[in-house]
Design an enzyme around this catalytic site. Sequence first.
Site, PDB file in Angstrom:
ATOM      1  CE1 TYR A 134     -24.814 -53.412 -28.855  1.00  0.00           C
ATOM      2  CE2 TYR A 134     -22.452 -53.155 -28.879  1.00  0.00           C
ATOM      3  CZ  TYR A 134     -23.705 -52.669 -29.157  1.00  0.00           C
ATOM      4  OH  TYR A 134     -23.819 -51.435 -29.753  1.00  0.00           O
ATOM      5  CG  HIS A 193     -27.217 -48.851 -25.868  1.00  0.00           C
ATOM      6  ND1 HIS A 193     -26.784 -50.144 -25.763  1.00  0.00           N
ATOM      7  CD2 HIS A 193     -27.227 -48.584 -27.204  1.00  0.00           C
ATOM      8  CE1 HIS A 193     -26.555 -50.640 -26.967  1.00  0.00           C
ATOM      9  NE2 HIS A 193     -26.813 -49.702 -27.863  1.00  0.00           N
TER      10      HIS A 193
END
Length: 254
Positions: free
Chosen positions: A46, A104
């Site tokens: 991110y 993730h």
Amino acid sequence: MTASPTLGSIQIPQMGFGTWNLGGQAAAIQHALQVGYRHLDTADIYGTHDDIAAALRNSGIPREKLFLVTKLWSHSLAPDKVGPAVERFLRELNTDYIDLLLIHWPSRSVAAEDTLSAMQDVQETGAVRALGVSNFDKPLMERGLEAGYPLTNNQIEYNLNHRSDETLAYCLENAVTVTAYSPLERGSRSQEAAVAAIAEQHGATREQVLLAWLMAKEMVVIPRSGKPAHIEANWASLDIALSEADIQGIDAAA
Ligand code: NAP
């Protein structure tokens, strides 16, 4: 609101703040902290570790009052990459520890068991408090738990239009907390009608009702917003108590 979910002996605040696409928006993260959010969700990919560090520094909130979640991207899943990645995360986040470290996405090239073993090694150093995964379906969760890994959380997409019920049920039955990501994804028109009626009864917005619905189903939620009014409204959904009929009404909407 249901009781705060726990990762073993560690409490995870049921309302968190998502930071995907909020790179360069430390002010929004700081506003969330001012409003009361204490759980921040980020990921290597991110690019918001630095923004979170800046927001935390400006907030003056003691570290132990916060719950930080971050995630290992595919380039850090090989066992020898995990430790160095976490060291970098700590520098970027300007912290001594991460509360919850997740894989993730499952990898095709690195077995989850190999990454999880390396994550356990890091956990033993105190750099990480709890371990989990993201985007793992029921068979992958079964594999991890049966192999004895201390998986405490699975972060999966769950919203009005995307309901991973099999994975949710399996996780909750096995004491794995579930974090619903993208909790505010827009639903279909017929679903919207059901939600709108319930929202009106509660004097709430559709987003508040959707977050309350997910929390009533024992999930942790991590809505994202760059707008102060939305950040505040989402936080206020903690005060909405949906009835069993409301929950079933949204469940049944399709
Ligand atoms: P989301 O939280 O479901 O929705 C965000 C969108 O909803 C934004 O466009 C936001 O716009 C709007 N919004 C937020 N609050 C609102 C409100 N009260 N009223 C009206 N609109 C509102 O989307 P998301 O970012 O995909 O998911 C949340 C978090 O989950 C991410 O930030 C990330 O931390 C995590 N995530 C994880 C994964 C994974 O693979 N593990 C994948 C996706 C996301 P405004 O900014 O205008 O408010």
